[in-house]
Scaffold this motif. Structure first.
Motif, PDB file in Angstrom:
ATOM      1  N   GLU A 125       0.836  -1.207   0.000  1.00 26.22           N
ATOM      2  CA  GLU A 125       0.000   0.000   0.000  1.00 26.22           C
ATOM      3  C   GLU A 125       0.867   1.253   0.000  1.00 26.22           C
ATOM      4  O   GLU A 125       0.576   2.228  -0.685  1.00 26.22           O
ATOM      5  CB  GLU A 125      -0.915   0.008   1.222  1.00 26.22           C
ATOM      6  N   ARG A 126       1.928   1.181   0.766  1.00 23.81           N
ATOM      7  CA  ARG A 126       2.843   2.306   0.847  1.00 23.81           C
ATOM      8  C   ARG A 126       3.495   2.549  -0.517  1.00 23.81           C
ATOM      9  O   ARG A 126       3.616   3.674  -0.983  1.00 23.81           O
ATOM     10  CB  ARG A 126       3.927   1.956   1.880  1.00 23.81           C
ATOM     11  N   ALA A 177       2.259   1.654  -3.435  1.00 25.79           N
ATOM     12  CA  ALA A 177       1.255   2.142  -4.382  1.00 25.79           C
ATOM     13  C   ALA A 177       0.995   3.626  -4.155  1.00 25.79           C
ATOM     14  O   ALA A 177       0.793   4.387  -5.096  1.00 25.79           O
ATOM     15  CB  ALA A 177      -0.035   1.351  -4.234  1.00 25.79           C
ATOM     16  N   TYR A 178       1.042   4.049  -2.888  1.00 23.46           N
ATOM     17  CA  TYR A 178       0.766   5.451  -2.579  1.00 23.46           C
ATOM     18  C   TYR A 178       1.880   6.361  -3.095  1.00 23.46           C
ATOM     19  O   TYR A 178       1.626   7.444  -3.594  1.00 23.46           O
ATOM     20  CB  TYR A 178       0.601   5.621  -1.055  1.00 23.46           C
ATOM     21  N   MET A 179       3.122   5.893  -2.985  1.00 26.29           N
ATOM     22  CA  MET A 179       4.243   6.745  -3.401  1.00 26.29           C
ATOM     23  C   MET A 179       4.567   6.618  -4.884  1.00 26.29           C
ATOM     24  O   MET A 179       5.064   7.534  -5.495  1.00 26.29           O
ATOM     25  CB  MET A 179       5.487   6.391  -2.577  1.00 26.29           C
ATOM     26  N   TRP A 180       4.345   5.434  -5.449  1.00 24.51           N
ATOM     27  CA  TRP A 180       4.754   5.209  -6.836  1.00 24.51           C
ATOM     28  C   TRP A 180       3.589   4.970  -7.774  1.00 24.51           C
ATOM     29  O   TRP A 180       3.800   4.744  -8.957  1.00 24.51           O
ATOM     30  CB  TRP A 180       5.696   4.012  -6.918  1.00 24.51           C
ATOM     31  N   GLY A 181       2.348   4.975  -7.253  1.00 24.71           N
ATOM     32  CA  GLY A 181       1.199   4.699  -8.098  1.00 24.71           C
ATOM     33  C   GLY A 181       1.011   5.776  -9.150  1.00 24.71           C
ATOM     34  O   GLY A 181       1.817   6.684  -9.284  1.00 24.71           O
TER      35      GLY A 181
END
Lengths: 255, 934
Positions: A54-55, A57-61
């Motif tokens: 999740e982390r 996805a949040y930073m690199w999504g």
């Protein structure tokens, strides 16, 4: 009777690129756009914690986790050759040229054999074996890809834990496909792995004779291995990376 | 012909029956049949597949011949699902059971044509991802663009094969749609228009149209053959929407406390976050992990400052930036810290937008003890300083960035940031001067206070255009920076040898304005050759006003120390390079011509006559640049570069008016300074083994100065008073060579790994001591090694060792050679000793030594903590931690350079205990993290 069928089909399928009536098995070249999505690749690993995914996805999504490349498939009625293209997708063009990856997939459907030359974990292997059924499940969906009406099929890769969904052309009677995928009644034009982790889309299809492209050197450089041997190299690496809690695809092709 | 085929089939069927009746179910059979459409026309070359009826696995396939007949010879006699597909027709399916005959003739199989309208949809929207599943057509709503705020009705009007009349009644493929479902459920009763008129188009991901059994047949369960068109609107996936956050509160003994929290909310396109912290345990900002979650997709910024120049190609992302509120603490003293901020990101494929605000403040209190020996040609002297300092800094930062893809060939990037800061502090220092025999001769008491405000704004924009010709592009950038600092310093010093205190008030004001622009043109000469040309222009003006007065003399200006100067710098550079990129070989050669023009005027105060003639200097240079990189096939990579660097003098270095803040030291600029120029070369080697992740890198860097700016020091002894004057000067010569390596590799797969690294530096610096040149040679050696052990999933043990050695020789006096050593060893453990319970501890031992000073100091630091997870999804963490159990923490720095050697010791936060409670919405991982580094 035949002209009647032709007229009938014409009425309904007038602009279909290849009238199915005229099925001399074609040969030609396909360029695929490969879209790699790092966030979705990570999300598909079952041994990485939810928090870390999740982390990530949040930073690199978003659009930044995607990059594109080209690959090429040459096909004749009896053979196919697939490799990584040197050509760069315009948006990715930043001028740096890395060494081309050794990934040449050769299939001889007439003889039922394969000779794949692949760099795996720093070693070039030549996978020589017979072509085995890939366990395709045929679905009922139809879709248009690059001007061809395609049917849906999927298979599961139990080692890499991937669901590979493909669309194969009903009007190109050829069992070839991109990557190591093959064995369907029509040419594979679109691939989706784990819902977007990697996608391939045929974007340029040329039907033409391939006088030189299919020639194979008698001796291929690399360590000979069977398909079973190749799969166990991959399985061992994935098991090890799983213990280290690192993505296995850092050292290995995702697809 | 049809009739004939038929007859043959029937004939052969009759023949077969005879044989089959005599045999048991055969193990291998032939399956055959003929494909036709519903009108009786043969379907030539149709795809015929035999599937496993359980899971539809493809077992065999063939094509029908030109007359539509097909056969599978010698196939296993088992149950199959036969599937026939043909362009323009719906796939045909039929179950086949085990045959008791050798030839299983299925007779004529008829595919239904795809209705005219449906086929038209498929054809017309060849590019639109649209799927047909059986009799369902599925439209991907995202590919049909509607203006924002549109309803589903507006969306439907754009879908091929769907018509809406003026009232909003829907027809799909010419038939009325009487039912509209949302996610498979009825939406506000039976009126199909209720959903289409009220729902927003942006909420829909898919539109599906299919035939539904009539109400009657649904009720009776008997299919009456009547079908109605129905539509289902699938809502966009909700899983991407969400929020997360965490909060920690901690208290300790000796009034230690800490608190921090963050909250994030996001959906597919947007991210909004809040963060805040406060503590008195020397955490001056947030950590990298929290910073990443705060900035989200904007954590890693592209390097897009618009200062185009020689490039290597490739793409770089950078984390942080100038104003990132990352915790940074040099280990000296005690701090109280507060900070808070908010960040917003927007990203769809066309637009990326970010705006961020952060305020942080740090109040520092530090006591420090310094020892310094300064070497002169025939003597030396000692300083022993005791400093007590307070410093407060508070800063507001706001920044924004917009990246807009105007169309496929044009892109615009705009960035702006603002910063507003305030700082004040007091610095009390007692300096004791001793002669070479360490006998105190003089002391100086300083008491300085300062109070300042500053602001800065920066804005830049880049426009990139890609031409139709592949590889040709033009980029233009523009930037504006402006800043101002205003400071009021009150300086007071008293000297044991003089009567009374010297008092001084400095009122300083510093303004800078910069305008710049760059152009970069790239042309692909071929697939492998690229040609790049760039031009940079930059104009900077700087005003410095330093008014020094004597507060005890009714604020009368001290003329000798007051100065107002105005400097303008003009910078022009034009350059070009040619680059080759192919198969792992990347090389470029370039040359730039650059001109730096400096102009400065000096007076006592604004609007007063000039003190000296204006200084006007122009420096013209040619700057070459060479880069080379090659990737070998076995994951070995070598790269190297050569650059000629030119850096102009700083303005402070040029100003001819002395700057005196205490009687023992003054600084005076040198208006005749020339730029610093150097040749710099580097070679790097990288290797990694993808199989076991062993990797190694080796680097070397060599710098040779044509001209170096060094501070020339003159020491005057007036009686027992020592006064040092420093002035920058150009010196030819000076070299620096450094090389190092880093390597890590597994010893036992997944259980034990080792890393080894080291570096060596050789530095030769010219120094000016009392107007004569000398050379100081400094060699540094550093070796580190570490082991990481994971005997099982519950334990991770780490061991590290570090040896650092520094050898400095002064050619003015060989006897003064310094050997400074630092050794340290570190052991750490992470242990999950029970479910949800963890123990973490580390022990560090360090030794600092300088034999010449007969200085040796050992420091042992030991930290330990236990924590436990509680609650649903392990959302609560309670932790008891002890820091520096042995109560020894102190900061030590040792340094030998130019003509001095110095050592300083500063107390800082030592032993304390802390109890903390944290709440994490996502929950904490109930295991120890093996890899913290990614």
């Amino acid at each position: 009777m035949k002209p009647l069928v032709f007229v009938f089909a014409f009425l309904f399928a007038e602009t279909c690129a290849q009238a199915q009536e005229n099925l001399t098995p074609p040969e030609g070249k396909i360029r695929y756009v490969v879209t790699h999505n790092w966030t979705k690749q990570l999300a598909s690993l079952d041994y990485i914690s939810k928090q870390r995914k999740e982390r990530n996805a949040y930073m690199w999504g978003g659009s930044r986790s995607e990059w594109k490349s080209y690959t090429t498939l040459f096909f004749t009625p009896s053979e196919s050759k697939y490799e990584v293209s040197e050509e760069k997708v315009e948006d990715e063009e930043m001028g740096y040229a890395g060494r081309k990856e050794m990934y040449t997939i050769r299939r001889n459907f007439a003889a039922g054999t394969m000779r794949d030359q692949i760099d795996v974990l720093g070693q070039t292997y030549v996978v020589e074996d017979s072509i085995r059924p890939q366990g395709w499940k045929i679905m009922n969906d139809l879709k248009e890809v690059a001007g061809h009406l395609c049917m849906n099929a999927y298979r599961e890769d139990t080692i890499k834990k991937q669901r590979i969904t493909v669309w194969f052309a009903l009007d190109i009677p050829n069992s070839a496909g991109p990557e190591r995928l093959c064995g369907l009644p029509g040419l594979i034009l679109e691939v989706d792995v784990n819902e977007g982790a990697v996608t391939l889309m045929a974007d340029k299809i040329e039907f033409r004779d391939l006088p030189t492209e299919m020639t194979t050197p008698k001796k291929l450089k690399g360590k000979k291995i069977t398909e079973t041997g190749y799969q166990s190299v991959i399985r061992d690496h994935i098991t090890e990376k799983q213990k280290n809690e690192e993505p296995w695809f850092w050292g290995l092709r995702y697809l | 012909m049809n009739f004939m085929t038929r007859s043959i089939q029937i004939l052969s069927l009759l023949l077969c029956i005879n044989q089959v009746t005599m045999a048991q179910a055969p193990s291998r059979i032939t399956i055959k049949g003929t494909t036709k459409d519903t009108l009786g026309n043969e379907l030539a070359y149709a795809t015929v597949m035999l599937l496993n009826p359980k899971d539809t696995t493809l077992e065999n396939f063939t094509r029908s011949d030109e007359k539509g007949s097909f056969s599978f010879k010698n196939v296993k006699n088992t149950a199959y699902l036969l599937k026939i597909s043909y362009i323009g027709y719906l796939p045909f399916q039929q179950h086949i059971s085990v045959s008791d005959k050798d030839i299983n003739d299925l007779g004529t199989l008829r595919n239904k044509p795809i209705s005219n309208e449906l086929m038209e949809v498929v054809i017309k929207t060849a590019k639109a991802p649209l799927r047909i599943r059986g009799d369902t057509i599925e439209y991907d709503a995202s590919t049909f663009k509607v203006p924002p705020g549109s309803t589903v009705e507006d969306l439907l009007r754009r879908l091929p094969g769907i018509e809406l009349d003026a009232e909003g009644n829907i027809k799909a493929q010419g038939k009325d749609v009487n039912k509209v479902y949302v996610d498979g459920k009825s939406f506000f009763g039976d009126d199909p228009k209720a959903a289409t008129k009220n729902l927003g188009a942006e909420t829909i991901s898919k539109v599906q149209v299919y035939n539904e059994k009539s109400e009657q047949s649904k009720l009776t369960g008997v299919d009456d053959g009547k079908k109605e068109k129905a539509m289902n609107l699938e809502l966009k996936a909700e899983y991407k929407k969400g929020s997360f956050g965490k909060m920690t509160a901690a208290i300790g003994n000796e009034s230690r406390w800490a608190g921090r929290g963050n909250y994030n909310k996001f959906n597919e396109k947007e991210q909004l976050s809040f963060i805040g912290y406060g503590n008195n345990i020397n955490q001056t900002g947030v950590n990298w992990e929290d910073y990443g979650e705060f900035k989200g997709q904007n954590t890693f910024g592209s390097q897009d400052n618009g200062d185009f120049g020689f490039s290597q190609g490739g793409r770089y992302y950078m984390m942080g930036g100038d104003d990132a509120p990352i915790s940074w603490f040099d280990g000296r003293g005690f701090t109280k810290n507060y900070g808070a901020g908010t960040n917003y990101n927007f990203d769809n494929k066309k637009t990326k937008f970010n705006v961020s605000y952060f305020y942080n403040q740090t109040a520092l209190t530090v006591d420090q003890f310094d020892n310094r020996q300064t070497f002169l040609r025939d003597t030396s002297f000692f300083n022993t300083d005791t400093t007590s300092k307070t410093d407060f800094r508070g800063t507001h930062n706001i920044s924004t960035r917009l990246e807009q893809n105007i169309d496929s060939s044009n892109i615009l990037i705009f960035k702006a940031s603002g910063r507003l800061g305030n700082n004040n502090g007091r610095n009390k220092q007692i300096q004791v001067f001793s002669d070479e025999n360490n006998t105190p001769v003089n002391n100086l008491n300083l008491d300085n206070t300062n109070d300042g405000d500053s602001w800065r704004i920066a804005a830049s924009t880049i426009f990139r255009h890609k031409f139709k010709k592949k590889g040709r592009s033009l980029a233009i950038s523009g930037g504006y920076n402006s800043s101002q600092t205003a400071a009021l310093d009150a300086l007071s010093s008293s000297n044991s040898l003089l009567f009374g205190a010297v008092k001084q008030a400095n009122n300083g004001n510093n303004e800078t304005q910069q305008l710049k622009s760059s152009v970069l043109f790239t042309e692909a000469i071929s697939q492998r050759w690229f040609w790049e040309t760039f031009y940079n222009i930059n104009k900077t003006s700087n005003n410095v006003n330093r008014q020094v007065s004597n507060p005890e003399n009714t604020g009368l200006r001290i003329d000798s120390l007051s100065v107002f100067y105005q400097n303008n710098t003009r910078y022009n550079r034009i350059g070009s390079s040619i680059r080759y990129a192919h198969e792992g070989l990347n090389a470029s050669v370039g040359l730039a011509a650059q001109q730096i023009h400096l102009y400065g005027e000096y007076s006592r105060d604004r609007d007063e006559p000039l003190l000296v003639d204006p200084i006007s200097r122009s420096y013209n240079n040619f700057v070459p640049n060479v880069r080379l990189g090659y990737e070998f096939s076995n994951h070995l990579e070598i790269s190297g570069s050569y650059e000629y660097g030119v850096s102009e003098p700083q303005l402070q270095q040029l100003q001819p008016i002395p700057e005196v803040n205490n009687p023992a030291f003054r600084y005076i600029g040198n208006p005749n300074l020339a730029p610093e120029t150097n040749h710099s070369m580097n070679v790097n080697l990288n290797y990694w083994n993808p199989a076991n992740f062993a990797n190694m890198s080796v680097w070397s860097e060599y710098n040779m100065y044509d001209s170096k700016i060094v501070e020339s020091q003159t020491t005057e002894f007036t009686g027992k008073l020592v006064r040092v004057t420093a002035q920058p000067q150009n010196v030819a010569g000076g070299t620096r060579f450094s090389t190092g390596m880093w390597s890590s590799f597994p010893i036992i797969k997944t259980k034990l790994s080792m890393n080894l690294s080291g570096n060596i530096n050789f530095d030769q610096s010219p120094v000016f001591i009392d107007a004569s040149e000398a050379v100081t040679t400094s060699n540094g050696y550093n070796l580190r090694t570490g082991f990481s052990m994971t005997p099982n999933k519950k334990v991770i043990v780490g061991l590290n060792g570090n040896v650092e050695f520094n050898h400095t020789e002064y050619d003015i006096n060989q006897d003064l050679t310094q050997n400074i050593e630092t050794h340290s060893a570190d052991a750490s453990i992470k242990w999950q000793f029970a479910d949800k319970m963890f123990f973490e501890s580390n022990f560090n031992y360090a030794l600092y030594r300088n034999d010449r000073f007969s200085f040796t100091r050992n420091i042992s630091l030991w930290n330990a903590s236990v924590r436990r997870l509680f609650g649903k999804n392990n959302r609560i963490e309670v932790r008891l931690a002890a820091f520096d159990l042995l109560n020894q923490r102190v900061n030590i720095t040792q340094r030998a350079s130019l003509n001095y050697v110095t050592r300083s010791v500063a107390p800082t936060l030592a032993r304390y205990f802390m109890l903390s409670v944290s709440y994490n919405v996502r929950g904490y991982e109930n295991k120890i993290k093996k890899n913290d580094w990614w």
